[in-house]
Structure formats: structure tokens, C-alpha cells
Scaffold this active site. Structure first.
Site, PDB file in Angstrom:
ATOM      1  N   HIS A 167       0.819  -1.220   0.000  1.00  0.00           N
ATOM      2  CA  HIS A 167       0.000   0.000   0.000  1.00  0.00           C
ATOM      3  C   HIS A 167       0.853   1.270   0.000  1.00  0.00           C
ATOM      4  O   HIS A 167       0.337   2.357  -0.261  1.00  0.00           O
ATOM      5  CB  HIS A 167      -0.970   0.000   1.188  1.00  0.00           C
ATOM      6  N   ASP A 198       0.203  -7.574   1.143  1.00  0.00           N
ATOM      7  CA  ASP A 198       0.628  -6.196   1.413  1.00  0.00           C
ATOM      8  C   ASP A 198       2.147  -6.068   1.476  1.00  0.00           C
ATOM      9  O   ASP A 198       2.706  -5.453   2.386  1.00  0.00           O
ATOM     10  CB  ASP A 198       0.012  -5.693   2.716  1.00  0.00           C
ATOM     11  N   SER A 276       4.625   2.212   7.966  1.00  0.00           N
ATOM     12  CA  SER A 276       4.330   1.096   7.074  1.00  0.00           C
ATOM     13  C   SER A 276       5.546   0.719   6.242  1.00  0.00           C
ATOM     14  O   SER A 276       6.162   1.561   5.601  1.00  0.00           O
ATOM     15  CB  SER A 276       3.169   1.456   6.148  1.00  0.00           C
TER      16      SER A 276
END
Length: 598
Positions: A167, A198, A276
Site C-alpha cells: 500500500h 501487502d 508502514s
């Protein structure tokens, strides 16, 4: 008694107004406090002159660090506790200061802790990622939405590759990376992306970037309560950040980005936007990749464990692209009810789950049957709640065993069918749903004829209705998206998304958000098939049946073709169909067809 308490408080007030050094205390103070001794480090002074309350708290001093002693072992955020005297031996502080000095001279953090070790390990491995991305508009599939910028983290692994979250680079148009301590950003290319798990792999061609960079090694799944340090570049600053926590839980979890359920590790370290893609370090190895947190809760974050990371990287190395995670293609019901087990002729020692639905595209569809009871998977017994043993008295759903298989790999499944045990070998592979749950890094398909905009139904299309899309999107489409299974490979649900008004379609403007079933009596398989049926029409009129034959569109074919070009010009649409429909290709594409498993 009250007078004695008042005198004690007054004595404490006098002590609190003076500087306390060494570990000296007043004998009278010890006598008054019944042997309770206060340990204050060098250079710690009280900061408040307010008399103490009558109740003596365990945290009765707030501390400050004198400037000349700022390198001493003090903690300005924690209160100093009152402890009972036990004549314990105090380690000479000069030795510790020498240790700090040696670590500073080596360019390392002055404290010896998991967080400090993580920083020392990650400074030459963790990078900041800058992404420029553009998402398509699913309501207007011939154009994109406005450009946006985002930031994330990543870390270097062997082979001059950078691992980050999918993402972080989803729908990217431009990606830059910057290493710690540098002001220069380097261009990066996305080598592979796995949106289900992911994860993504980046490569950088610049030799300058790789100077001094070290790769991190992937470790094992940490046990409960083991400490991990999350390193990355979260919001709130530009420099590297480290947060620490412990492992709270290990179990399959819903991956928000990919809308799939894979193993994840829950930790109590803060994971914020920007974290992230950063590594979670345990010891000197990577325990996982930070990727999401639990909204509405404090310090509940999730990291992707190393088995999932290794599965993704191994697939990329062997096939040159992301190969996906396998599925058996069955939906199961727990058999925790005793009457249910008796009804399916299970003996008292038997445990398992009941098959309620089978995907027609799976290998299990030709072998297993509805109402079969799955007793074991690869000789691992399945409990009545669908779990299997995992590590030290932990349990995990048997879906994890399935997802860790390689594409086209076989598994031995024992089932109970009509009271008899049978074993079957089933080939596992990634399976695509009838309605895709995501469509990152690609433009949506569309076809326009006579002002009718035909598109395949996808969940991103439904997401255009807002965050509450489940309640605000058309109910019939939402139910199909979540429940329907494909009957054959390459099948799509084609709908009329909107009508671009013209004289040719006047009166049809309300026939939107409906599924296209037939064109001139031929059932529509997918958008490409519909495009071919319309483009190759050799009759005077064109008939399109919608939504279980309840609505019909009837057009003069030649008039509709002429109107189509005028409508495109009026709405400034460059082409009547998306680029993927212009290129002749096989509509049936197996995800792992080019990958051979050894």
C-alpha cells in the site's frame, strides 16, 4: 498520631527543598518513615517546594537532570520510587559512564537496550520512501483522480532489494527512496507487488545509494511477550523513529489492504502512518514488517510475520513475479455442536469441519463434496472449531497451512463421507473471486456504446460510494460481490454503470447499476465477450437483456454506432473502450501458469 504525621510531613518538606546527592539520607528521616529509604541518583534534585500530602506516596519525588550531569543514568520521565533498605550493592557509576563513552565513540546509541540495538542495526538498512500515486476513477474509468503524495518506510534485504508494504507504492507513478543520514533521494523501481499480503520489492540502480548500506536478515516468528522494536519514519517528523513493544498475539488476521486473511503478529508498539514497510526487529534479525494498526485502540499494531514475507520473496525469486497464496476453495462450518457431529456420523474421538460450499474453479470441486467433513490436512488433525496446533499450546486456523503451500503443490486431505473415512490428494493454487476485491496498479476496463457505459463489477467500484459503501451501494450488486462464486474461468459480472445522455438513449437513463445478462440472446461471459458481441453484430437491431431478463435495451445498430462517436466527442472521451480491450489477448490467465514448482 495526627501530630506525628504532621511532623513527618514537615520533615519531608524540608528535605524536598534541598539538593540531595549521593545516596545520603537523614537518620531521623529513616526513623520517622519506619525504615523507608529514598534512593536518588547523582545530580537529581527535587523540583517542587509544595509540602507533601499526609499520605506518603511511593512516587514522592519528581526529578530533573542538572545540565552538568546530563549524561548520567537518569530518567526524567519516571518518578523515583521509595524502596525499603536492603543493603544491596551499588555498581560504581563510573564504569557505566565509561561504557556509554565507548558506545558513543563507536557511533552507537549510549544505552544498551533492544531499542538501541535496533537503531544500531537499522541505521544503514532502513530507508524512507516517497511515493507519487494516481488512482483511477471507477465511475469515470477513462480518467484518473488527482495526484497525491505519500511516505512510508522500507528496509534492505540481500540482493540489493528493498522490502516495503504494497500500500506504500500502490497505484504509483513515481517512487523515490532516501537512506538515513542522506539528503539525496534516489529513483526506485517496483520489481514486484503482492497486494494480498501487502508486500512489495523495490530496486535502486544508483551505485551511490548502495554505498554503506547493509542488508537485514529475516528471523523466525517471535514468541508471546518477546520484545520487538519497530523502526521507520512515522508522521510527526523527518528523522528515523523507534518504538518498542512486546508480542501480544499470533494468529490469522484480516489484511486491510488486500482484504485477505493471513497470519499476522499483534504487538503493543505504536505503529503510525509512515511506519508502514519498516522492520520490526528482534535481536539482530527482522521479525516482521509493520503494516497496520487497530483504529480506536491505543498501541495495538500488526506486523507481517517472516513466513509470509519469505513466501512472497521466494515466489518472486522463482517466477519473477508475485504468485499469490494458495486456497483450497472450500467454505467450512465449525462442528462444535454435539448433535451436528452425531448427525454426520462422527465418532466421539473424531474432530473436523463441515464443507458448505466449494469453488467450481478449484481442484477440490472435482474431488470433495458438500457435506464432507474434513478431518485432517497433511496429517494434521483439525479441531471442531477449525484450528490446528501451533507452537507452545497455541492454536491457529488450518487456513494458514493451506496458504503456505506453493502453487500447484498437493496436499493430503482426510474426509468423512457418509460415515466412511477417505483420503484425497488435492492440488492447491491461488483462486480469484468472481468480483475482484482490489485492482491496484491497473486502469479499470470499460466499453461505451450508444452512451451506455459497460464495466465489470469490482469492489473498488463499490468503494466509490464512500466509506459506508456496504450500505450505500446498490444492494443487489453488493450481495453478488460478496457471495457469488465464478462458474467458469474468466467470468465477470458486467454492469451498466451510467448512461451518457443522447437522443439515442432517451428513456433508458434509469437503467443503471444493472447486470448485463445477454446480447442478442447470447449470455455474456465478461466485458471482452460483450464488446465482441456488440462490435460483431450483423443484425439490424441490437437487444441487451439486463438483470434476470427484467429490463431490455433495444437499439438500431447503425444509428447507435453513429451516436457513439458523437457522444465520445461531446464528453471528450478519447476511446470507446479501455486499452486492454484493444489488445487481443487470452481472457483466461492463470496466475501461476509460468511458474513451475520444484
Amino acid at each position: 498520631m495526627l501530630l506525628r504525621s504532621v511532623r513527618t510531613v514537615e520533615l519531608l518538606r524540608r528535605i524536598s527543598t534541598s539538593s540531595v546527592s549521593g545516596f545520603r539520607t537523614s537518620p531521623l528521616f529513616l526513623q520517622r518513615c519506619n525504615g523507608v529509604q529514598s534512593y536518588l541518583p547523582y545530580g537529581v534534585t527535587t523540583t517542587s517546594e509544595t509540602p507533601f500530602p499526609t499520605h506518603i506516596s511511593r512516587h514522592c519525588y519528581s526529578i530533573s537532570v542538572s545540565p552538568q550531569n546530563e549524561n548520567r543514568d537518569t530518567n526524567a520521565s519516571a518518578p523515583v520510587s521509595l524502596r525499603r533498605t536492603n543493603n544491596r550493592k551499588i555498581t560504581p557509576r563510573i564504569n557505566y559512564n565509561r561504557k556509554i563513552s565507548r558506545r558513543r565513540q563507536a557511533g552507537k546509541s549510549p544505552t544498551n537496550s533492544p531499542a538501541a540495538d535496533a537503531v544500531d542495526l537499522a541505521l544503514d538498512s532502513v530507508v524512507k520512501i516517497f511515493t507519487v500515486s494516481t488512482s483511477p476513477s471507477y465511475f469515470l474509468p477513462w480518467q484518473n483522480k488527482s495526484q497525491r503524495e505519500s511516505m512510508g518506510s522500507g528496509f534492505v534485504i540481500s540482493g540489493r532489494r528493498i522490502v516495503t508494504n504494497a500500500h506504500v507504492v500502490a497505484d504509483h507513478s513515481f517512487v523515490l527512496v532516501r537512506k538515513h543520514g542522506s539528503s539525496i533521494k534516489h529513483r526506485a523501481e517496483v520489481q514486484a507487488v503482492g497486494h494480498e499480503c501487502d508486500l512489495a520489492v523495490l530496486v535502486v540502480d544508483s551505485e551511490v545509494f548502495w554505498e554503506g548500506m547493509n542488508s537485514l536478515e529475516l528471523g523466525d516468528i517471535p514468541f508471546l511477550q518477546e520484545a520487538v522494536a519497530v523502526v521507520g519514519y512515522p508522521q510527526g517528523g523527518d528523522n528515523i523513529s523507534v518504538t518498542t513493544g512486546v508480542v501480544s498475539r499470533v494468529e490469522p488476521t484480516q489484511y486491510v489492504h488486500g482484504a485477505t486473511q493471513l497470519m499476522a503478529i499483534q504487538i503493543d508498539a505504536a505503529i503510525n502512518p509512515g511506519n508502514s514497510g519498516g522492520p520490526a526487529i528482534m535481536g539482530n534479525k527482522v521479525a516482521g514488517v509493520a503494516f497496520q494498526n487497530l483504529s480506536g485502540a491505543e498501541n495495538i499494531g500488526y506486523i507481517i510475520p517472516t513466513p509470509v514475507i519469505k513466501h512472497f520473496i521466494t515466489g518472486v525469486e522463482q517466477c519473477g513475479k508475485y504468485i499469490g497464496f494458495c486456497s483450497m476453495g472450500v467454505s467450512c462450518q465449525p462442528m462444535e455442536n454435539a448433535q451436528l457431529r452425531i448427525g454426520f456420523q462422527m465418532s466421539p474421538e473424531m474432530t473436523g469441519v463441515l464443507i458448505s460450499k466449494i469453488n467450481p474453479l478449484s481442484d477440490a470441486y472435482r474431488i470433495l463434496k458438500k457435506d464432507d467433513v474434513i478431518l485432517s490436512f497433511d496429517s494434521v488433525s483439525i479441531a471442531n472449531d477449525g484450528t490446528v496446533p501451533f507452537r507452545n499450546r497455541e492454536r491457529i486456523t488450518f487456513d494458514h497451512l493451506v496458504s503456505m503451500k506453493k502453487p500447484n503443490e498437493s496436499a493430503l486431505v482426510k474426509v468423512l463421507r457418509e460415515g466412511k473415512e477417505q483420503e484425497f490428494s488435492i492440488t492447491l493454487k491461488p483462486l480469484q473471486p468472481l468480483v475482484p476485491v482490489h485492482q491496484f496498479d491497473q486502469l479499470p476496463s470499460y466499453y461505451i456504446f450508444a452512451g451506455f457505459v459497460f464495466v465489470p463489477l469490482t469492489q473498488p467500484y463499490l468503494h466509490e460510494y464512500g466509506e459506508d459503501w456496504y450500505n450505500t451501494s446498490p444492494r443487489s450488486l453488493c450481495v453478488r460481490a460478496l457471495k457469488d462464486l465464478p462458474k467458469k474461468a474468466g467470468q465477470q459480472l458486467v454492469i451498466v454503470s451510467q448512461v451518457l445522455m443522447d437522443d439515442i438513449n432517451t428513456g433508458y437513463e434509469r437503467l443503471t447499476e444493472l447486470q448485463v445478462k445477454k446480447v442478442n440472446g447470447v449470455e455474456v461471459d465478461n466485458l471482452r465477450h460483450l464488446c465482441q458481441l456488440i462490435e460483431n453484430c450483423n443484425t439490424e437491431n441490437l437487444r441487451v437483456d439486463l438483470e434476470d431478463d427484467e429490463r431490455v435495451i433495444f437499439l438500431n445498430y447503425q444509428s447507435a454506432k453513429i451516436a457513439t462517436s458523437l457522444i465520445l466527442k461531446r464528453h471528450r472521451i478519447a476511446s470507446a473502450m479501455s486499452s486492454d480491450l484493444l489488445i487481443e489477448q487470452n481472457p483466461v490467465t492463470e496466475l501461476a501458469s509460468s511458474c513451475s514448482v520444484v
